[in-house]
Design an enzyme around this catalytic site. Structure first.
Site, PDB file in Angstrom:
ATOM      1  N   LYS A  42       9.140 -48.425  37.052  1.00  0.00           N
ATOM      2  CA  LYS A  42      10.192 -47.523  37.544  1.00  0.00           C
ATOM      3  C   LYS A  42       9.779 -46.765  38.804  1.00  0.00           C
ATOM      4  O   LYS A  42      10.623 -46.388  39.612  1.00  0.00           O
ATOM      5  CB  LYS A  42      10.621 -46.544  36.448  1.00  0.00           C
ATOM      6  CG  LYS A  42      11.371 -47.240  35.314  1.00  0.00           C
ATOM      7  CD  LYS A  42      11.939 -46.277  34.301  1.00  0.00           C
ATOM      8  CE  LYS A  42      12.565 -47.065  33.156  1.00  0.00           C
ATOM      9  NZ  LYS A  42      13.363 -46.249  32.250  1.00  0.00           N
ATOM     10  N   ASN A  66      15.799 -46.839  37.710  1.00  0.00           N
ATOM     11  CA  ASN A  66      15.956 -47.841  36.633  1.00  0.00           C
ATOM     12  C   ASN A  66      17.025 -48.863  37.001  1.00  0.00           C
ATOM     13  O   ASN A  66      17.248 -49.804  36.248  1.00  0.00           O
ATOM     14  CB  ASN A  66      16.292 -47.165  35.302  1.00  0.00           C
ATOM     15  CG  ASN A  66      17.746 -46.774  35.219  1.00  0.00           C
ATOM     16  OD1 ASN A  66      18.360 -46.446  36.234  1.00  0.00           O
ATOM     17  ND2 ASN A  66      18.305 -46.802  34.031  1.00  0.00           N
ATOM     18  N   ASP A 107      19.121 -43.287  33.713  1.00  0.00           N
ATOM     19  CA  ASP A 107      18.564 -42.891  32.405  1.00  0.00           C
ATOM     20  C   ASP A 107      19.026 -41.485  32.004  1.00  0.00           C
ATOM     21  O   ASP A 107      19.522 -41.278  30.901  1.00  0.00           O
ATOM     22  CB  ASP A 107      17.030 -42.920  32.434  1.00  0.00           C
ATOM     23  CG  ASP A 107      16.473 -44.328  32.394  1.00  0.00           C
ATOM     24  OD1 ASP A 107      17.112 -45.215  31.796  1.00  0.00           O
ATOM     25  OD2 ASP A 107      15.376 -44.545  32.961  1.00  0.00           O
ATOM     26  N   GLY A 133       7.895 -33.147  25.365  1.00  0.00           N
ATOM     27  CA  GLY A 133       7.334 -34.176  26.237  1.00  0.00           C
ATOM     28  C   GLY A 133       7.461 -33.804  27.696  1.00  0.00           C
ATOM     29  O   GLY A 133       8.325 -32.987  28.063  1.00  0.00           O
ATOM     30  N   ARG A 144       2.251 -31.595  24.471  1.00  0.00           N
ATOM     31  CA  ARG A 144       0.896 -31.588  23.920  1.00  0.00           C
ATOM     32  C   ARG A 144      -0.094 -31.142  24.988  1.00  0.00           C
ATOM     33  O   ARG A 144      -0.924 -30.269  24.763  1.00  0.00           O
ATOM     34  CB  ARG A 144       0.588 -33.005  23.428  1.00  0.00           C
ATOM     35  CG  ARG A 144      -0.719 -33.174  22.737  1.00  0.00           C
ATOM     36  CD  ARG A 144      -0.817 -34.570  22.167  1.00  0.00           C
ATOM     37  NE  ARG A 144      -0.673 -35.620  23.190  1.00  0.00           N
ATOM     38  CZ  ARG A 144      -0.663 -36.913  22.927  1.00  0.00           C
ATOM     39  NH1 ARG A 144      -0.772 -37.340  21.676  1.00  0.00           N
ATOM     40  NH2 ARG A 144      -0.548 -37.797  23.896  1.00  0.00           N
ATOM     41  N   TYR A 171      15.076 -44.975  19.596  1.00  0.00           N
ATOM     42  CA  TYR A 171      16.184 -45.591  18.847  1.00  0.00           C
ATOM     43  C   TYR A 171      15.723 -46.592  17.791  1.00  0.00           C
ATOM     44  O   TYR A 171      16.527 -47.181  17.086  1.00  0.00           O
ATOM     45  CB  TYR A 171      17.197 -46.234  19.795  1.00  0.00           C
ATOM     46  CG  TYR A 171      16.627 -47.268  20.716  1.00  0.00           C
ATOM     47  CD1 TYR A 171      16.269 -46.933  22.007  1.00  0.00           C
ATOM     48  CD2 TYR A 171      16.430 -48.582  20.286  1.00  0.00           C
ATOM     49  CE1 TYR A 171      15.732 -47.882  22.861  1.00  0.00           C
ATOM     50  CE2 TYR A 171      15.902 -49.529  21.128  1.00  0.00           C
ATOM     51  CZ  TYR A 171      15.546 -49.166  22.418  1.00  0.00           C
ATOM     52  OH  TYR A 171      15.008 -50.108  23.247  1.00  0.00           O
TER      53      TYR A 171
END
Ligand code: ATR
Length: 283
Positions: A68, A89, A104, A129, A154, A227
């Site tokens: 990408k 994309n 996206d 994220g 994280r 998904y």
């Protein structure tokens, strides 16, 4: 007879992509003389691929992992959204030029609208994220009028860097960042209208650290872009708490529908495309 117009998904690997089934079903439904293929493209072959592509039957591509960002040098005209996201994309070849888009994030926003009647305007959002998927979604939610977006990651440094970048570039939204620490999130969650997981931590074999979902307001929508499985551990936990949930397939569908519309100029046959996805995922 006119030559078949071709489209393809470019990635490495691409074998698992659901895009060919979805796009070919759409072409068939609208009786378009088009074909959508998979092309595994190692990075070492990218330069020669794009050299030849302008003299081919290909008129467009989707681009997936890991390309990408890699295809950006070959794009002649980049959409504002793709520029902000820093990745494309969707490519469209027109009159010898390559146009680059990123559907996206917009696909995600469309999915929230279509499936949940949920609009981003003035909303407060927590994104789990800080990778490529988080960037795409954050840009689209901001352009759709989100009031505040908090990246919780994280690796705190990545969340901080992203929030700082978007503070400069997308000033209408308030940008913040946090760790995934339970007690930190407990302070943030009570004001969230939307919690969206963009990490692979949502998948069955890769678990996210425990989240204080009970601190979300009852109006909150909990969303996962993963998904497979359709109902991730996060969505199951949210449902137990009687929160509204939004599953990941809609983003895949709507990013594809937007690409279809860019290429053909025609409204995408959404239900046909959704059926094609469901046939593969729930045989
Ligand atoms: P993508 O393009 O799918 O967003 P990416 O750019 O590699 O992929 O980003 C992956 C994101 O998932 C990162 O935010 C990563 O967190 P780190 O920045 O700390 O690496 C996050 N992630 C992956 N596995 C995770 C896990 N088990 N728990 C929490 N976060 C995870």
């Amino acid at each position: 007879m006119m030559k078949k117009v071709k489209y393809a998904i470019l990635g490495d690997p691409v074998s698992h992509s659901l895009s060919p089934a979805m796009q070919n079903a759409a072409f068939k439904k609208l009786k378009l003389n088009c074909k959508y293929e998979k092309i595994r493209l190692p990075l070492t072959q990218m330069k020669s691929f794009f050299k030849k592509v302008l003299n081919s039957n290909y008129q467009g591509f989707n681009v997936t992992i890991p390309h990408k960002e890699n295809v950006l040098p070959y794009v002649d005209v980049l959409s504002l959204e793709a520029k902000l996201i820093g990745a494309v994309n969707t490519l469209h070849i027109q009159e010898g030029k390559i146009f680059g888009y990123n559907t996206d994030g917009a696909g995600y926003v469309h999915s929230l609208l279509h499936e949940k009647k949920w609009a981003a305007r003035n909303k407060k959002i927590v994104i789990l994220g800080s990778g490529g998927a988080a960037r795409g979604i954050a840009v689209a939610l901001s352009l759709a009028g989100a009031k505040e977006i908090i990246f919780a990651n994280r690796t705190l440094a990545k969340a901080k860097k992203l929030a700082q970048e978007f503070r400069r570039k997308l000033k209408k939204t308030k940008w913040n960042f946090s760790s995934l620490d339970y007690n930190e999130l407990r302070k943030i969650f009570p004001k969230a209208d939307l919690l969206v997981n963009t990490t692979s931590g949502g998948m069955e074999n890769n678990t996210l650290a425990p989240l204080p979902l009970g601190s979300l307001p009852s109006r909150a929508l909990v969303s996962d872009i993963v998904y497979r499985p359709a109902k991730t551990p996060l969505l199951k936990a949210a449902q137990k708490l009687k929160l509204k949930i939004h599953a990941g397939l809609g983003m895949l569908l709507h990013q594809g529908a937007l690409a279809f519309e860019i290429w053909t100029g025609k409204p995408a046959p959404l239900s046909t495309m959704r059926q094609a996805l469901n046939r593969i995922l729930n045989p």
